[in-house]
Design a protein around this motif. Structure first.
Motif, short mmCIF file in Angstrom:
data_model
loop_
_atom_site.label_atom_id
_atom_site.label_comp_id
_atom_site.label_asym_id
_atom_site.label_seq_id
_atom_site.Cartn_x
_atom_site.Cartn_y
_atom_site.Cartn_z
N VAL A 286 4.46 -13.25 -1.18
CA VAL A 286 2.82 -13.65 -0.60
C VAL A 286 3.12 -15.20 -1.72
O VAL A 286 2.12 -15.30 -0.30
CB VAL A 286 2.14 -12.79 -1.95
CG1 VAL A 286 1.22 -13.79 -1.47
CG2 VAL A 286 2.19 -11.07 -1.17
N THR A 287 3.36 -15.24 -2.90
CA THR A 287 3.16 -17.02 -3.07
C THR A 287 4.01 -17.53 -1.61
O THR A 287 3.18 -18.61 -1.51
CB THR A 287 3.98 -17.26 -4.10
OG1 THR A 287 4.85 -17.09 -3.80
CG2 THR A 287 2.67 -16.12 -5.08
N SER A 288 5.11 -17.73 -1.04
CA SER A 288 5.49 -18.74 -0.39
C SER A 288 4.59 -18.54 1.06
O SER A 288 4.30 -19.83 1.55
CB SER A 288 6.59 -18.11 0.42
OG SER A 288 8.13 -17.84 -0.88
N ALA A 289 3.95 -17.27 1.54
CA ALA A 289 3.25 -17.78 2.61
C ALA A 289 2.19 -18.19 2.15
O ALA A 289 1.06 -19.09 2.69
CB ALA A 289 2.92 -15.86 3.12
N LEU A 290 1.19 -18.73 0.94
CA LEU A 290 0.32 -19.07 0.60
C LEU A 290 0.25 -20.33 0.42
O LEU A 290 -0.56 -21.07 1.04
CB LEU A 290 -0.13 -18.66 -0.57
CG LEU A 290 -0.96 -16.79 -0.58
CD1 LEU A 290 -1.72 -17.02 -2.73
CD2 LEU A 290 -2.51 -17.30 -0.33
N ALA A 291 1.03 -20.87 0.38
CA ALA A 291 1.90 -22.31 0.52
C ALA A 291 1.68 -22.67 1.72
O ALA A 291 1.45 -24.01 2.58
CB ALA A 291 3.65 -22.42 -0.75
N PHE A 292 1.94 -21.72 2.91
CA PHE A 292 2.05 -22.45 4.08
C PHE A 292 0.47 -22.41 4.34
O PHE A 292 0.26 -23.15 5.75
CB PHE A 292 2.42 -21.21 4.99
CG PHE A 292 4.54 -21.35 4.98
CD1 PHE A 292 5.11 -21.64 6.54
CD2 PHE A 292 4.62 -20.49 4.05
CE1 PHE A 292 6.22 -21.37 6.90
CE2 PHE A 292 6.39 -20.57 4.47
CZ PHE A 292 6.82 -21.12 5.80
N ILE A 293 -0.47 -22.01 3.91
CA ILE A 293 -1.46 -22.14 4.48
C ILE A 293 -2.30 -23.25 4.38
O ILE A 293 -2.88 -23.91 4.51
CB ILE A 293 -2.89 -21.03 3.59
CG1 ILE A 293 -2.22 -19.66 3.65
CG2 ILE A 293 -4.24 -21.90 3.71
CD1 ILE A 293 -2.72 -18.72 2.62
N SER A 294 -1.15 -24.31 3.06
CA SER A 294 -1.55 -25.59 2.94
C SER A 294 -1.72 -26.92 3.85
O SER A 294 -2.13 -27.57 4.52
CB SER A 294 -1.02 -25.79 1.48
OG SER A 294 0.98 -26.68 1.49
#
Length: 369
Positions: A286-294
Motif C-alpha cells: 500500500v505504501t509503495s502504491a501511495l508513493a506512485f501517486i506523487s
C-alpha cells in the motif's frame, strides 16, 4: 520464464532468507495496492505525456524551472508506464516476468524516486539563488551549467539506486494455503544489508533533500521579509505544492523503511521484531502504491494552477502556465520603465534592488523564475 533448476536454487536460497514474507502475502494489501496503481496509471501516464508534449512542442525559450519540470515529467511518465507490470503482479500475487525484469523494474522505480526528489531540490536551490543572489543568477545559472547539473544528477541517481538492483531476486514462496508462487522480493542474507539499503533510501532519498529544501525556503522567506516583494507569478506556489505533495505520498513509504530497519536490531525470536516485521510486510504494497501517486499528482497540480488559461488557450494552457504570456511580459516591462531602471532575468519573482545590487527601493529589478 524460470526453469526447474533456477526455481530450486531460488527456493533453497530463500530458506535462510530473513525476509520470508513478501508484499503479496496479504490479500487486502495487494488488492488495495492494485486498485491504487490502476487509478495512478490512468491518470498519471497521459498527464505526464501531455506535460512533456506541451514543453517540447509549445515552448521555444525554456526557463530553468521549465527544464527541471520537463525532466520530472519524463521520469514520472516513464514510471507510470511501468505500473502495468506491478498491477499484474499484485493482481495475480505472483511474479510472471522473470528475474531480470524483477531486478530491472525495481531498479528503475528507485531511480525515479531519487530523480524526483533531487529535481525538486534543484528547483528549490534555483529559487534560493534567484531571490537571495539575483545579481549572480545570470552567471551561476547558465544553460550549460544547468545541463551539466541535470546530467550529473541522472548519473548520481542511477548509482544511488544500485542496491535495489543487487538486493532483489525472484524466489519460490508459498502462502498459508500452500499455494506456490513466484515473488520478486529482497534477497538480503544478513541484517546489515537490510539496514543499509532501507536506511540509505530514507536518508539520501528523503531526509537530506528535504532538509535542503526546507532550509532554502526558510532563507528565502527571511530575505523576502526584508524587501518589498511583489508576487507576480505562479511558479513559487507551484513548486511549494510539488514539494508538499511529494512529502505526503512518500512519507509512509519511508516510515515503513525505518520500521523494517528497526526490526533488524531485535533478535529473531523477539516478539517486538515479529510485530515490526508484520507491520512492514503487510503495509509495503500500500505504501509503495501511495508513493506512485506523487508521480501522477503533478499534472493535476499544473492543471489547477493553469485553469485560468484553459478557456483562452485550450491545449496550450500548460505552456502558458510555464512561460507566461507575451502580453504579461510586455505589461510588466512598461510598468517597470516608469522612472526606474529596468533589468530582466528569466524568473517569476519580483524584488527591488539598489544600483549596487543590494536590497533596497531605488531600482526595480524583475526576476522571473
Amino acid at each position: 520464464m524460470i526453469n526447474v533448476n533456477q526455481s530450486l536454487l531460488i527456493s533453497n536460497s530463500s530458506i535462510t532468507n530473513p525476509e520470508d514474507d513478501s508484499v503479496v502475502s496479504n490479500d487486502f494489501s495487494t488488492v488495495l495496492g492494485a486498485l491504487i496503481l490502476s487509478l495512478v496509471f490512468l491518470l498519471g501516464f497521459p498527464g505526464n505525456v501531455f506535460i512533456v508534449w506541451s514543453i517540447l512542442a509549445r515552448i521555444r525559450r525554456r526557463s530553468v524551472t521549465t527544464l527541471l519540470i520537463l525532466n520530472l515529467a519524463c521520469a514520472d511518465g516513464f514510471l507510470m508506464a511501468l505500473t502495468i507490470f506491478f498491477i499484474i503482479y499484485l493482481a495475480k500475487q505472483t511474479w510472471s516476468f522473470g528475474n531480470i525484469m524483477c531486478k530491472g523494474l525495481f531498479y528503475l522505480c528507485n531511480t525515479n524516486m531519487y530523480a524526483s526528489i533531487f529535481l525538486i531540490t534543484l528547483m528549490s536551490l534555483h529559487r534560493l539563488v534567484a531571490v537571495v543572489f539575483p545579481q549572480k543568477l545570470s552567471v551561476w545559472v547558465t544553460r550549460k551549467i544547468v545541463s551539466r547539473v541535470i546530467i550529473g544528477m541522472w548519473v548520481l541517481v542511477m548509482l544511488f539506486a544500485l542496491p535495489s538492483l543487487i538486493f532483489r531476486d525472484v524466489r519460490i514462496d508459498s502462502d498459508e494455503k500452500n499455494r506456490i508462487r513466484h515473488v520478486c522480493a529482497p534477497n538480503h542474507t544478513v541484517a546489515r544489508h537490510v539496514r543499509f539499503q532501507y536506511a540509505f533510501e530514507t536518508v539520501a532519498g528523503f531526509f537530506l533533500p528535504y532538509v535542503i529544501i526546507i532550509t532554502s525556503y526558510v532563507i528565502i522567506l527571511r530575505r523576502l521579509r526584508k524587501t518589498k516583494f511583489r508576487r507576480k507569478v505562479r511558479s513559487e506556489n507551484l513548486i511549494l505544492a510539488i514539494v508538499v505533495m511529494f512529502g505526503i505520498f512518500w512519507l509512509p513509504y519511508h516510515v515503513i523503511n525505518m520500521i523494517q530497519v528497526a526490526a533488524e536490531w531485535y533478535p529473531d525470536d523477539s516478539p517486538t521484531r515479529h510485530t515490526l516485521d508484520h507491520i512492514a510486510k503487510s503495509s509495503r504494497a500500500v505504501t509503495s502504491a501511495l508513493a506512485f501517486i506523487s508521480s501522477c499528482a503533478n499534472p493535476v497540480l499544473y492543471t489547477f494552477a493553469g485553469k485560468s488559461y484553459i478557456k483562452k488557450n485550450g491545449f496550450a494552457f500548460m505552456a502558458k502556465l510555464f512561460e507566461g504570456t507575451a502580453q504579461e511580459q510586455t505589461g510588466n516591462k512598461k510598468s517597470r520603465n516608469k522612472g526606474k531602471e529596468d533589468c530582466t532575468i528569466n524568473t517569476d519573482v519580483s524584488i527591488h534592488l539598489t544600483q549596487n545590487g543590494t536590497v533596497g527601493q531605488n531600482t526595480s529589478c524583475n526576476v522571473n523564475i
